[in-house]
Design an enzyme around this catalytic site. Structure first.
Site, PDB file in Angstrom:
ATOM      1  N   PRO A  98      -7.025  38.630 -40.496  1.00 25.78           N
ATOM      2  CA  PRO A  98      -7.751  37.759 -41.294  1.00 25.78           C
ATOM      3  C   PRO A  98      -8.336  36.662 -40.078  1.00 25.78           C
ATOM      4  CG  PRO A  98      -5.432  37.621 -42.117  1.00 25.78           C
ATOM      5  CD  PRO A  98      -5.420  38.504 -40.934  1.00 25.78           C
ATOM      6  N   LEU A 103      -4.536  33.318 -36.473  1.00 26.61           N
ATOM      7  CA  LEU A 103      -3.844  34.626 -35.947  1.00 26.61           C
ATOM      8  C   LEU A 103      -4.506  35.248 -34.807  1.00 26.61           C
ATOM      9  CD1 LEU A 103      -2.611  36.199 -39.273  1.00 26.61           C
ATOM     10  CD2 LEU A 103      -1.480  34.876 -37.766  1.00 26.61           C
ATOM     11  N   GLY A 104      -5.466  34.509 -34.309  1.00 26.32           N
ATOM     12  CA  GLY A 104      -6.063  35.092 -32.945  1.00 26.32           C
ATOM     13  C   GLY A 104      -7.257  36.109 -33.046  1.00 26.32           C
ATOM     14  N   ALA A 107     -10.022  36.386 -30.464  1.00 24.42           N
ATOM     15  CA  ALA A 107      -9.599  36.797 -29.142  1.00 24.42           C
ATOM     16  C   ALA A 107      -9.122  38.255 -29.099  1.00 24.42           C
ATOM     17  CB  ALA A 107      -8.362  35.857 -28.671  1.00 24.42           C
ATOM     18  N   ASP A 149      -4.078  31.875 -26.549  1.00 22.64           N
ATOM     19  CA  ASP A 149      -4.258  32.843 -27.569  1.00 22.64           C
ATOM     20  C   ASP A 149      -4.482  34.131 -26.701  1.00 22.64           C
ATOM     21  OD1 ASP A 149      -3.744  30.775 -29.359  1.00 22.64           O
ATOM     22  OD2 ASP A 149      -5.616  31.212 -30.435  1.00 22.64           O
TER      23      ASP A 149
HETATM   24  C1  MEV Z   1      -4.448  28.000 -31.563  1.00 20.03           C
HETATM   25  O1  MEV Z   1      -3.936  29.256 -31.802  1.00 20.03           O
HETATM   26  C2  MEV Z   1      -3.398  26.974 -30.725  1.00 20.03           C
HETATM   27  C3  MEV Z   1      -3.974  25.565 -30.219  1.00 20.03           C
HETATM   28  O2  MEV Z   1      -2.770  24.851 -29.443  1.00 20.03           O
HETATM   29  C4  MEV Z   1      -5.138  25.702 -29.512  1.00 20.03           C
HETATM   30  C5  MEV Z   1      -5.031  26.066 -28.199  1.00 20.03           C
HETATM   31  O3  MEV Z   1      -3.969  26.313 -27.539  1.00 20.03           O
HETATM   32  O4  MEV Z   1      -6.009  26.355 -27.529  1.00 20.03           O
HETATM   33  C6  MEV Z   1      -4.138  24.759 -31.571  1.00 20.03           C
END
Ligand code: MEV
Length: 310
Positions: A98, A103-104, A107, A149
């Site tokens: 999603p 959930l990345g 990337a 991520d």
């Molecule tokens: C996002 O998955 C994690 C955060 O800490 C942002 C980041 O680390 O770039 C919110």
């Protein structure tokens, strides 16, 4: 057929604080993937990226400086890195992850595309270089990412991550089972990260105490993971969620799902990722998985996934 893929990820501990050089722990979710498939084209029509899920096709022009699409930029950066002209092919990208849900997904699609492109050209790309390319893309589209991520997605291994330091891989003492529940509310990480920055700038001393507390929780969580101590890990998840509430990145929907999971017997629960929507995670046992899943659905989760880290 040339095909490459990349997994989703969840942050177990330390999101947001990781942007401020605290450690964080993330794991890949290998059952949820983005996939890129190459089809060579004999008409010499150049390179196209076809985004299957939104039925859009992007021609890739190496000379373009436009940064309007993350996947077009991924393709160009990969070709420049490999010092190769675009192959005559269409690369179709599709994702089960999603979007805008912590959930990345961004990337993962970039990673899958860069991998497929390097395979199509026949020039392998190292994990270090791929990670660097995907990090550059994250920087262009997601504000000031820590790099966690792209790292967990490219290496597809549990990581203990500190910004600008070598990634440490974590040994998992005993398998842990998590449910991942989606609030169904799209939330852009860039915005919640920006809001935490404003809080920090307004009152650095106070926010620093919360960030330090998260850092200390992450160190304890790593020890619990390595020992296989699920009880302690659950307690630490609860403490981390409170810190994230203090940073204002939770939401009523996330808090409702966290409470529902705990009431149904989860050992711990917290939001995961940027927050304000997106997903939460619950640590469950063999005995209570079904009850927690049911409670999450009843409490409004639009999807519940399961993942085991081992
Ligand atoms: C996002 O998955 C994690 C955060 O800490 C942002 C980041 O680390 O770039 C919110």
């Amino acid at each position: 057929m040339i095909q490459a893929s990349a997994p989703a990820k969840i942050i177990l501990f330390g999101e947001h604080a990781v942007v401020y050089n605290q450690p964080a722990i993330a794991v890949p979710v290998s059952s949820l993937r983005a996939t890129a498939t190459v089809e060579f084209d004999t008409t010499n029509a150049g390179l196209h990226v076809h985004l299957l899920d939104i039925n859009q096709t992007l021609p890739i022009d190496l000379a373009s400086e436009l940064v309007d699409d993350a996947l077009a930029v991924t393709a160009r950066m990969t070709l420049k890195h490999l010092a190769c002209p675009p192959p005559s092919a269409t690369i179709t990208v599709t994702s089960q992850i999603p979007m805008a849900s912590g959930l990345g997904s961004g990337a993962a699609v970039s990673t899958a595309l860069a991998r497929a492109l390097s395979m199509a050209i026949g020039k392998p790309i190292t994990l270090t270089d791929l990670n660097q390319i995907v990090y550059e893309i994250e920087k262009l589209y997601h504000g000031t990412p820590s790099g966690i991520d792209n790292s967990v997605i490219v290496y597809e291994e549990p990581v203990y991550f500190v910004r600008d330091q070598n990634i440490e891989h974590i040994a998992i003492g005993k398998p842990f089972r998590f449910l991942i529940a989606d609030t169904g509310q799209a939330a852009l990480t860039r915005l919640s990260v920006g809001d935490v920055r404003k809080l920090y700038d307004n009152d650095p001393a106070h926010i620093q105490t919360i960030l330090d507390e998260i850092g200390s929780i992450v160190i304890q969580a790593r020890a619990a993971i390595e020992k296989g101590d699920a009880e302690s890990l659950g307690v630490l998840m609860g403490r981390n969620h409170v810190c994230l509430q203090q940073l204002t990145v939770s939401s009523p929907e996330l808090d409702i799902l966290v409470a529902a999971a705990l009431t149904a017997g989860a050992l711990g629960a917290k939001l995961s990722g940027g927050g304000r929507g997106g997903n939460m995670i619950a640590l469950v046992s063999d005995e209570n998985t079904d009850a927690v899943r049911e409670a999450l659905t009843q409490a409004g989760a639009v999807k519940v996934f399961e993942t085991i880290i081992s």
